[in-house]
Design a protein around this motif. Structure first.
Motif, PDB file in Angstrom:
ATOM      1  N   LYS A   1       0.808  -1.256  -0.056  1.00 52.90           N
ATOM      2  CA  LYS A   1       0.209   0.027  -0.052  1.00 52.90           C
ATOM      3  C   LYS A   1       0.827   1.342  -0.335  1.00 52.90           C
ATOM      4  O   LYS A   1       0.463   2.386  -0.480  1.00 52.90           O
ATOM      5  CB  LYS A   1      -0.860   0.075   1.169  1.00 52.90           C
ATOM      6  CG  LYS A   1      -1.985  -1.073   1.168  1.00 52.90           C
ATOM      7  CD  LYS A   1      -2.352  -1.443   2.611  1.00 52.90           C
ATOM      8  CE  LYS A   1      -3.001  -2.545   2.625  1.00 52.90           C
ATOM      9  NZ  LYS A   1      -2.793  -3.398   4.051  1.00 52.90           N
TER      10      LYS A   1
ATOM     11  N   MET B   1       0.637   4.688  -2.449  1.00 54.92           N
ATOM     12  CA  MET B   1       0.859   6.115  -1.928  1.00 54.92           C
ATOM     13  C   MET B   1       1.771   6.771  -2.652  1.00 54.92           C
ATOM     14  O   MET B   1       1.561   7.853  -3.341  1.00 54.92           O
ATOM     15  CB  MET B   1       1.058   6.137  -0.527  1.00 54.92           C
ATOM     16  CG  MET B   1       0.797   7.471   0.133  1.00 54.92           C
ATOM     17  SD  MET B   1      -0.838   7.606   1.230  1.00 54.92           S
ATOM     18  CE  MET B   1      -1.391   9.146   0.533  1.00 54.92           C
TER      19      MET B   1
ATOM     20  N   ALA C   1       1.614   9.815  -4.882  1.00 58.20           N
ATOM     21  CA  ALA C   1       2.482  11.060  -4.777  1.00 58.20           C
ATOM     22  C   ALA C   1       3.019  11.469  -6.137  1.00 58.20           C
ATOM     23  O   ALA C   1       3.356  12.762  -6.529  1.00 58.20           O
ATOM     24  CB  ALA C   1       3.424  10.651  -3.892  1.00 58.20           C
TER      25      ALA C   1
ATOM     26  N   PHE D   1       5.655  10.648   7.296  1.00 58.88           N
ATOM     27  CA  PHE D   1       4.895  10.439   6.251  1.00 58.88           C
ATOM     28  C   PHE D   1       4.168  11.555   5.720  1.00 58.88           C
ATOM     29  O   PHE D   1       2.759  11.562   5.921  1.00 58.88           O
ATOM     30  CB  PHE D   1       4.056   9.180   6.712  1.00 58.88           C
ATOM     31  CG  PHE D   1       3.400   8.290   5.581  1.00 58.88           C
ATOM     32  CD1 PHE D   1       3.643   8.806   4.397  1.00 58.88           C
ATOM     33  CD2 PHE D   1       2.646   7.221   5.773  1.00 58.88           C
ATOM     34  CE1 PHE D   1       3.148   7.997   3.098  1.00 58.88           C
ATOM     35  CE2 PHE D   1       2.329   6.315   4.740  1.00 58.88           C
ATOM     36  CZ  PHE D   1       2.537   6.785   3.548  1.00 58.88           C
TER      37      PHE D   1
ATOM     38  N   THR E   1       3.385  12.562   2.683  1.00 57.07           N
ATOM     39  CA  THR E   1       2.345  12.363   1.550  1.00 57.07           C
ATOM     40  C   THR E   1       1.001  12.064   2.074  1.00 57.07           C
ATOM     41  O   THR E   1       0.100  12.975   1.900  1.00 57.07           O
ATOM     42  CB  THR E   1       2.712  11.041   0.784  1.00 57.07           C
ATOM     43  OG1 THR E   1       4.126  11.291   0.539  1.00 57.07           O
ATOM     44  CG2 THR E   1       2.098  11.231  -0.553  1.00 57.07           C
TER      45      THR E   1
ATOM     46  N   ASP F   1      -0.872  -0.331   6.514  1.00 56.29           N
ATOM     47  CA  ASP F   1       0.247  -0.778   5.738  1.00 56.29           C
ATOM     48  C   ASP F   1       1.251  -1.214   7.041  1.00 56.29           C
ATOM     49  O   ASP F   1       1.451  -0.490   8.007  1.00 56.29           O
ATOM     50  CB  ASP F   1       0.765   0.318   5.018  1.00 56.29           C
ATOM     51  CG  ASP F   1       1.859  -0.093   4.239  1.00 56.29           C
ATOM     52  OD1 ASP F   1       1.703  -0.959   3.543  1.00 56.29           O
ATOM     53  OD2 ASP F   1       3.210   0.350   4.523  1.00 56.29           O
TER      54      ASP F   1
ATOM     55  N   THR G   1       4.637  -0.774   7.235  1.00 57.58           N
ATOM     56  CA  THR G   1       5.666   0.412   7.856  1.00 57.58           C
ATOM     57  C   THR G   1       4.860   1.378   8.745  1.00 57.58           C
ATOM     58  O   THR G   1       5.495   1.222   9.590  1.00 57.58           O
ATOM     59  CB  THR G   1       5.861   1.237   6.299  1.00 57.58           C
ATOM     60  OG1 THR G   1       5.035   0.774   5.399  1.00 57.58           O
ATOM     61  CG2 THR G   1       7.309   1.235   6.423  1.00 57.58           C
TER      62      THR G   1
ATOM     63  N   TRP H   1      12.826   5.290  11.695  1.00 58.46           N
ATOM     64  CA  TRP H   1      11.886   4.668  10.801  1.00 58.46           C
ATOM     65  C   TRP H   1      12.649   3.724   9.944  1.00 58.46           C
ATOM     66  O   TRP H   1      12.342   2.691   9.311  1.00 58.46           O
ATOM     67  CB  TRP H   1      10.948   5.753  10.147  1.00 58.46           C
ATOM     68  CG  TRP H   1       9.680   5.139   9.689  1.00 58.46           C
ATOM     69  CD1 TRP H   1       9.236   3.936  10.093  1.00 58.46           C
ATOM     70  CD2 TRP H   1       8.709   5.614   8.700  1.00 58.46           C
ATOM     71  NE1 TRP H   1       8.334   3.716   9.252  1.00 58.46           N
ATOM     72  CE2 TRP H   1       7.936   4.776   8.492  1.00 58.46           C
ATOM     73  CE3 TRP H   1       8.706   6.726   7.949  1.00 58.46           C
ATOM     74  CZ2 TRP H   1       6.873   5.102   7.776  1.00 58.46           C
ATOM     75  CZ3 TRP H   1       7.769   7.136   7.291  1.00 58.46           C
ATOM     76  CH2 TRP H   1       6.626   6.105   7.017  1.00 58.46           C
TER      77      TRP H   1
END
Ligand code: SF4
Ligand code: SF4
Lengths: 112, 410
Positions: A2, A6, A10, B134, B136, B202, B204, B407
């Motif tokens: 996923k 994204m 973008a 994050f 975006t 997700d 992550t 991260w």
């Protein structure tokens, strides 16, 4: 993944028209505001009967009575709540859709 | 025993123990907070909280004003849940004055309330995305939110301070075109939030926030946290269901209370995402069943205000961040004797301590954000090296670098 989706979004948005709009200061070329938008006050001195109801409901002390039993507005204090326009029995106060209130001259913000 | 303590002291000297002031200034708040975070290495070992910065004295200001003026004053307590504050205040006034708003007014109040919840939750989801690095997703979420603000402007005339409530009703009515627009927007927001939910699920993101900032069920009950923070720890409370106000009594069957048992940042985020769907359900039900009738009494507000006798009342609403409480005592001549506001963040801040202890310093921003404190947090931190008495300033950007580095490691 996923996250990759994204990323794709973008990247795609790089080629799209930007969502943000340029701020244009020329009157008539600004972003349209809605009909009910509460902007700078307008005051019809002739219609005013001097009941002073607006003075008593204004939350931020914008309105003061003048000697000839009318009112004057110090717009720089106005929080655009619209309560004065709502309570005025003669509809002497209205809120326009003009949202650019700033001027270089403070006296320009006194409305009589 | 003594030997043990000596060993402990040795450890403390070995690692530099830092105290980091976190906060306090953010002007849009009723409760800006200063967190003094003590760290050993990267680990947070203690948190101390100080409230009372930028105290604006709104309660005292209100006592010198009449009720109508106070209505617009308290709307300024919060820029995000302005409608919750006025609703809560107006409910108390209506109870004292024995005024019953019309059905339509109550439904419209509820409508704005739920729209506000959507925009507040979207804001927080964006902030959490930002804090975990994050960007975006942050932009995406706020883009969705922007449209609801435009909708607010169409309905009430202002994006943030709607000035929707008035004594005995609401000030603006819906036109059929607005109903269509809200309906269309709800479809759009549903689609977008499903997408956002997907991204938040997700791996992550999950890895970054799962198991972070744990507030156990027992702690949540003991510390009396409220709202999504409590519901994220499995505490099943919601004023909308437990003590229905406005039109929630009739909308009971149209929503359910979202409870998650994860107790961590992820659970609290998930509660908010799912609550947006519940809010959409409520808004659809409102638009479906909006009763006809006047939206406000015929008398002008000034006369209504004069009619409110001396008395006192307590009112509760479920603001986007949790339970909001007002105590109002009127003086019988249109003024106030006492106003007391207890905002949800005030209850939730105390829950930060168990959440923060044991976490890493890079996690502090996201944990603090996860209770949705009404504070946009720190612009900078001062790190005081107590051993050497030096102090140097870490700004939020370098803190975010740490966040990102962490991260990347995962
Ligand atoms: S809009 Fe509100 S703040 Fe401005 S003058 Fe009228 S009552 Fe006062
Ligand atoms: S309420 Fe209207 S009529 Fe009365 S003083 Fe104010 S502007 Fe004049």
């Amino acid at each position: 993944m996923k996250f990759g989706k994204m990323l794709r979004d973008a990247l795609r948005s790089l080629f799209r028209k930007p969502v943000t709009v340029e701020y244009l200061t020329k009157p008539g070329r600004m972003v349209p505001v809605s009909e009910r938008f509460r902007g700078r006050l307008t005051y019809d001195r002739d219609a005013c009967i001097g009941c002073l109801l607006c003075v008593r409901v204004c939350p931020s002390g914008v309105i003061a009575s003048t000697e000839d039993m009318k009112v004057a507005f110090n717009i720089s204090r106005c929080i655009l709540c619209g309560q004065c326009a709502e309570i005025c029995p003669k509809e002497a106060i209205k809120l326009s859709t003009q949202f650019e209130i700033i001027t270089g001259n403070k006296n320009g913000l006194i409305l009589k | 025993m003594t030997a043990e303590r000596d060993v402990e002291r040795e450890v403390e000297v070995e690692y530099t123990r830092l105290r980091i002031p976190f906060g306090p200034i953010h002007p849009a708040l009723k409760e800006p907070v200063l967190l003094r975070v003590s760290v050993r290495g990267e680990e947070v070992v203690d948190v101390d909280m100080a409230l009372g910065h930028v105290h604006r004295g709104i309660e005292l200001l209100a006592e010198g004003r009449n009720l109508i003026q106070t209505l617009y004053l308290i709307e300024r307590i919060c820029g995000i849940c302005s409608h919750s504050h006025t609703t809560c205040f107006i409910q108390a006034l209506e109870e004292i004055g024995g005024i019953t708003p019309s059905k339509r007014a109550l439904y419209l109040r509820t409508l704005i309330f739920e729209m506000e919840r959507i925009h507040s939750h979207l804001l927080l989801l964006g902030v959490i995305a930002y804090e975990i690095g994050f960007d975006t997703l942050f932009m995406f979420t706020w883009h969705v939110r922007e449209k609801i603000l435009d909708l607010f402007e169409k309905i009430t005339g202002n994006r943030i301070h709607h000035a929707m409530n008035t004594i005995g009703g609401v000030r603006w009515d819906l036109t059929p075109r607005m109903v269509e627009e809200i309906d269309a927007y709800m479809r759009e927001v549903e689609k977008s939030v499903k997408y956002i939910h997907n991204v938040f699920m997700d791996g992550t993101v999950e890895k970054r926030v799962c198991g972070l900032g744990v507030l156990s069920y027992d702690d949540a009950v003991k510390l009396c946290v409220v709202g999504p923070t409590a519901r994220g720890s499995g505490v099943d409370i919601d004023v909308r269901r437990d003590h229905p106000y406005a039109a929630y009594d009739e909308l009971k069957r149209d929503f359910s209370v979202v409870v998650e048992r994860g107790c961590d940042v992820y659970a609290r985020t998930e509660v908010r995402i799912l609550e947006i769907f519940e809010s959409i359900n409520i808004i659809r039900a409102i638009l479906d069943r909006l009763p006809d009738g006047p939206i406000r009494p015929k008398e002008n507000v000034f006369r209504l205000m004069r009619g409110i006798p001396e008395g006192e009342a307590i009112s509760l609403v479920e603001a986007p961040r949790g339970e909001l409480l007002y105590f109002v005592k009127t003086d019988g001549s249109g003024g106030l004797k006492r106003l007391k506001v207890r905002t949800p963040t005030f209850s939730n801040l105390i829950g930060l301590k168990p959440m923060l202890i044991g976490c890493e310093i890079a996690d502090v921003p996201v944990i603090v954000a996860s209770i949705d404190p009404c504070l946009s947090c720190t612009n900078r931190l001062i790190v005081i090296d107590q051993e050497r008495g030096e102090s140097n300033v870490i700004d939020v950007d370098s803190l975010r670098h740490r966040v990102r580095r962490r991260w990347m490691r995962q």
